[in-house]
Design an enzyme around this catalytic site. Structure first.
Site, PDB file in Angstrom:
ATOM      1  N   ALA A 281       0.805  -1.125  -0.021  1.00  0.00           N
ATOM      2  CA  ALA A 281      -0.077  -0.036   0.234  1.00  0.00           C
ATOM      3  C   ALA A 281       0.859   1.087  -0.112  1.00  0.00           C
ATOM      4  O   ALA A 281       1.947   1.281   0.032  1.00  0.00           O
ATOM      5  CB  ALA A 281      -0.957   0.145   1.046  1.00  0.00           C
ATOM      6  N   ASN A 284      -0.539   7.806   0.271  1.00  0.00           N
ATOM      7  CA  ASN A 284      -1.006   9.032  -0.326  1.00  0.00           C
ATOM      8  C   ASN A 284      -1.913   9.782   0.661  1.00  0.00           C
ATOM      9  O   ASN A 284      -3.304   9.245   0.567  1.00  0.00           O
ATOM     10  CB  ASN A 284      -1.345   8.799  -1.887  1.00  0.00           C
ATOM     11  CG  ASN A 284      -0.522   8.095  -2.690  1.00  0.00           C
ATOM     12  OD1 ASN A 284       0.670   8.156  -2.693  1.00  0.00           O
ATOM     13  ND2 ASN A 284      -1.294   7.020  -3.024  1.00  0.00           N
ATOM     14  N   GLU A 315      -0.986   2.404   6.943  1.00  0.00           N
ATOM     15  CA  GLU A 315      -0.865   3.719   6.126  1.00  0.00           C
ATOM     16  C   GLU A 315      -1.626   4.802   6.864  1.00  0.00           C
ATOM     17  O   GLU A 315      -1.152   6.083   6.502  1.00  0.00           O
ATOM     18  CB  GLU A 315      -1.771   3.102   4.770  1.00  0.00           C
ATOM     19  CG  GLU A 315      -1.180   2.208   4.168  1.00  0.00           C
ATOM     20  CD  GLU A 315       0.330   2.128   3.619  1.00  0.00           C
ATOM     21  OE1 GLU A 315       0.746   3.259   3.407  1.00  0.00           O
ATOM     22  OE2 GLU A 315       1.044   1.097   3.995  1.00  0.00           O
ATOM     23  N   GLU A 337       8.666   4.943   8.139  1.00  0.00           N
ATOM     24  CA  GLU A 337       8.344   3.527   8.148  1.00  0.00           C
ATOM     25  C   GLU A 337       8.435   2.798   9.493  1.00  0.00           C
ATOM     26  O   GLU A 337       7.429   1.811   9.635  1.00  0.00           O
ATOM     27  CB  GLU A 337       9.183   3.097   7.119  1.00  0.00           C
ATOM     28  CG  GLU A 337       8.741   3.367   5.775  1.00  0.00           C
ATOM     29  CD  GLU A 337       7.539   3.401   5.169  1.00  0.00           C
ATOM     30  OE1 GLU A 337       6.702   2.527   5.640  1.00  0.00           O
ATOM     31  OE2 GLU A 337       7.162   3.903   4.234  1.00  0.00           O
TER      32      GLU A 337
END
Length: 866
Positions: A281, A284, A315, A337
């Protein structure tokens, strides 16, 4: 000028010169549905207006654009000759003013590799679907940009597309109007807040789209309203469980708002499940993209739903860690991350039905980290990223899973309250900005009162994984006189670190279960630490260091504890402790300290009683690796037969209709080789055989067909018949994999040529072909391709996109040969090419290390047979 790469030094110089004020990007993608003629790629029009300031008027710089054709370039009203200023990857900009406007009109190429604007034609209904994927630097394949994370700006998109399409971007659609010329509709989106170019997004096509709304009353009494959207291809709509996706989304938004004290700033929250996606994924803001395999076409285990929920939450955490506050350069990729990986598991456990998420984290995510941290390419969590090729390869188990494990350890070290308060200050202090490691350490020092610089030096700025082993001494009465924890490090990375751990003592109770009867937390620092609190306790059957999985380390066992596990691993009552022990015995196998036959024996004896489905599936994956790579070559056939027999027994014994039954069915199919096993698979496909509760749906059918094809028991007509049942994009991928898996020299030659000698396949079909090509039972057929691999990889690296090149270099490495000849060929290639691209050498070095490790495991297994 250099090619498509960008160095850190170039980015720093450009950031010193420029401040970007705004982008206006107009894309015309109506060509996506038009017939494509001509030898070149299919293209679309991209017009970018870029407004920026320069700190040194008169200076020169460059903008980034990868495109087949540039029609015009205008800088501050001055027409520049594209032939003179554009080299295929950069546009040279000279004589900058204090304030500048750059307008570039170009023809950009649609992608079939998942990089840039990906074009997918659905074989089921002929419809075309588009989506973008940029990280780390592929926005330049779609519009003109300054492609680095620290030149943030607001982006305003306008997309002209066929009128019946759904068109989404980061911002909300402000208005739609008929295209200025021809058919179609132009959708204008609201400007984004300042973000980096790599997290901008466009999704367009006849997607199935469902909506919901999230509402929350903020501390000041105002109401936060977030429109939610979820979309997938029309062909997947019947399988789309948007309600569950929305449920997890709302739970996550509640969780993060409760803890971050910073309202979600990006307006709407769309989640698009898109085809042929290279990664899991992408974060954005306002338009998150996922691989469509998260839309489950058949029955899956609870672990699959947990995995999807974890990715949704990962995400979502990026909306704060990564989107609101972004690393300055890819050196500090971990700043987003590692945090997202940790926060995904943290939220999974704290907000959703998947309350055992830390077990999955310990068993699955950490195994990824342990492998990566023992490769020759291991690196500190905060890495030295010289350029974009380095960046591409650092989306790895160190940056994600080790970083997340280290943060979990930090929470134990500094306290959860101090950690979360540090996050809150970090967001408020650096909102819409860019940061380095020092910025995070500053707030954590403030909130925890601890020396974060020392902690960072030990955990973030050094590489390698420590090993912790208990040393146990007891008196004649059966009481502990001393329990010490010994810490070791590899010679290549000798750092010994401070670890906050729990040590658990376990013994068998009256019902035969292994239960914990004593626990002590302690700080391990240095080569040997005595756990004084446990002195005087009764002798345990098992000592488990790092009980509750507080730190990041590999654990070993004293002799008595290992003997207990060999006989009673399945009787450990605590599922997390059991998962830690499964992980530990697998690490012993990988390290050549436990023969593969012993690990497989543990699987045969205890995997059937494993209650956690995610742990079971991980154990099964490790068992396949042990069989195919670590078992002595002469013992593989017999070991595989025993494993298949055991898998079938567990399949028949599993609760009908359960996830465990499904997991055993898939595992059995991967092991089936003899005539009776293959007949059973055929019977299950035909409906002439039955196992109570096992629903042989389309996805499971393909699993069985793949097994039959690899064994030579399903031919091209059988595979074609299965495709006729499932003539979809997913079915096509399965068909390609099955065709390439057949045990035929002609088939292997065709598959090799399709991937290596041609670029006609899309990214998803390259992946499927490679998966079919490399079959562990076909070593002799694959032998001729080992030397050919080393002959072609430099050409592939030069000619293909980095995503496709990485897939080919990794996927076609002849690991299946598993012999000293292949190891020597690898060493010869590395020795002869010291100047090969560093990223390519890294991939080959990693594959070489895996092969050498497998050979050491085979030697261990061979010695055990004597």
């Amino acid at each position: 000028m250099p090619g498509e790469n960008l160095t850190r030094d170039e980015a720093r110089e450009r950031a010193r010169l420029l401040t970007v004020d705004a982008y206006d990007v107009a894309l015309d993608v109506r060509s996506a549905v038009e017939p494509h003629t001509g030898p070149g790629p299919r293209t679309f029009r991209s017009t970018t207006t870029l407004r920026f300031r320069c700190a040194e008027p008169g200076a020169s710089t460059f903008a980034d654009l990868v495109a087949p054709e540039v029609t015009s370039v205008t800088l501050n009203g001055r027409e520049l000759d594209p032939a003179a200023v554009f080299d295929g990857a950069r546009i040279a900009l000279d004589g900058l003013a204090a304030e500048n406007e750059l307008v570039v009109d170009a023809r950009c190429a649609y992608s079939r590799t998942g990089e840039g604007l990906h074009h997918f034609a659905d074989p089921e209904d002929g419809e075309v679907y588009l989506y973008t994927q940029y990280e780390p630097a592929d926005a330049r394949r779609v519009f003109t940009t300054f492609e680095q994370p620290d030149l943030k700006a607001p982006f305003t998109f306008a997309v002209t597309a066929p009128g019946h399409w759904t068109v989404l971007s980061n911002g909300t659609a402000a208005r739609s109007e008929p295209a200025a010329s021809g058919s179609g509709t132009t959708t204008h989106f609201t400007p984004t807040l300042p973000i980096s170019s790599y997290i901008t997004a466009v999704v367009a096509g006849p997607y199935h789209y469902e909506t919901d709304t999230y509402r929350r009353t903020l501390p000041d009494g105002t109401e936060l309203v977030i429109p939610l959207g979820a979309l997938c291809r029309a062909g997947l709509a019947k399988h789309f469980d948007a309600d569950d996706i929305f449920t997890v989304t709302k739970q996550g938004l509640d969780f993060f708002h409760d803890r971050f004290d910073y309202p979600y700033p990006f307006g709407k929250y769309d989640q698009a499940f898109v085809p042929e996606y290279n990664i899991g994924a992408m974060e954005n803001p306002g338009c998150v993209t996922f691989r469509e395999e998260f839309v489950f076409r058949g029955k899956v285990t609870r672990s699959s739903y947990e995995g999807r929920a974890n990715v949704i939450l990962h995400e979502m955490a990026h909306m704060w860690f990564g989107d609101l506050v972004t690393m300055e350069w890819w050196d500090d990729l971990w700043l987003k991350e590692s945090f997202a990986d940790f926060m995904g598991a943290f939220a999974l456990v704290g907000a959703t039905r998947f309350t055992d998420g830390w077990i999955t984290f310990a068993n699955r995510r950490k195994s990824w980290a342990y492998r990566a941290d023992q490769l020759p390419s291991t690196h500190p969590v905060t890495a030295d990223i010289r350029d974009l090729e380095d960046a591409k390869l650092n989306f790895d188990g160190i940056t994600y899973a080790k970083g997340a494990s280290v943060l979990k350890q930090l929470v134990a070290y500094a306290g959860q309250d101090a950690f979360l308060e540090g996050a809150r200050r970090y967001f408020k202090r650096h909102a819409f900005g860019n940061t380095r490691l020092s910025d995070l350490l500053a707030v954590l020092t403030e909130t925890s009162g601890r020396d974060m610089a020392a902690w960072s030096r030990a955990w973030l700025e050094t590489a390698g994984v420590n090993v912790l082993t208990p040393q146990l001494t007891c008196d004649a009465a059966g009481h502990i006189t001393e329990l010490a924890v010994v810490q070791e490090a590899a010679a290549s990375h000798p750092t010994l670190r401070p670890h906050r751990i729990a040590v658990g003592l376990y013994r068998k109770d009256q019902d035969g279960a292994l239960v914990r009867y004593a626990r002590a937390e302690t700080d391990v620092d240095g080569p040997r630490t005595v756990v004084g609190e446990l002195t005087g306790a009764e002798r345990p059957d098992l000592v488990l260091v790092n009980d509750d999985d507080l730190t990041y380390c590999k654990i070993r066992f004293d002799e008595g504890s290992l003997a207990t596990l060999r006989e009673h691993l399945g009787e450990l009552s605590d599922p997390l402790a059991r998962a830690l022990c499964w992980s530990a015995v697998w690490n012993l196998t990988r390290d050549g300290l436990m023969p593969a036959r012993d690990y497989l024996d543990l699987v045969l004896r205890f995997a059937g009683s494993e209650s956690d489905i995610g742990v079971l599936q991980m154990v099964q994956t490790w068992a396949l690796s042990a069989l195919h790579h670590y078992a002595a070559p002469g013992a593989r056939e017999a070991a595989g037969a025993r494993l298949a027999e055991g898998a079938l027994a567990e399949l028949r014994r599993a609760e009908p209709g359960s996830g465990h039954q499904l997991a055993w069915a898939r595992f059995f199919a991967q092991l089936a080789t003899d005539d009776s096993e293959l007949r059973l698979l055929r019977g299950l496909l035909a409906g002439t055989a039955r196992i109570d509760g096992l629903d042989v749906d389309q996805e499971l059918r393909w699993t069985f067909v793949a097994a039959l094809a690899a064994a030579g028991a399903a031919d091209e007509s059988d595979i074609a018949a299965e495709l006729a049942r499932d003539d979809t994009a997913s079915g096509k991928r399965h068909q390609v994999r099955c065709l390439a898996s057949r045990p035929s020299a002609e088939v292997k030659a065709e598959a090799w040529a399709a991937v290596v000698d041609s670029d006609r396949l899309s990214n998803a079909l390259v992946e499927a072909t490679i998966a079919g090509f490399d079959q562990p039972g076909q070593r002799e057929l694959l032998t001729p391709y080992a030397p050919r691999y080393f002959e072609m990889i430099e050409r592939i690296w030069q000619e293909r996109s980095i995503e496709i090149a990485m897939g080919i270099v990794r996927g076609l490495f002849p690991a299946t040969q598993g012999d000293a000849t292949t190891l020597k060929a690898t060493d010869d290639w590395l020795a002869a090419r010291p100047d090969a691209a560093p990223a390519l050498r890294r991939l080959v070095l990693e594959a070489r290390d895996d092969l050498a490790r497998a050979l050491r495991g085979q030697e261990c297994d061979t010695r055990a047979a004597v």
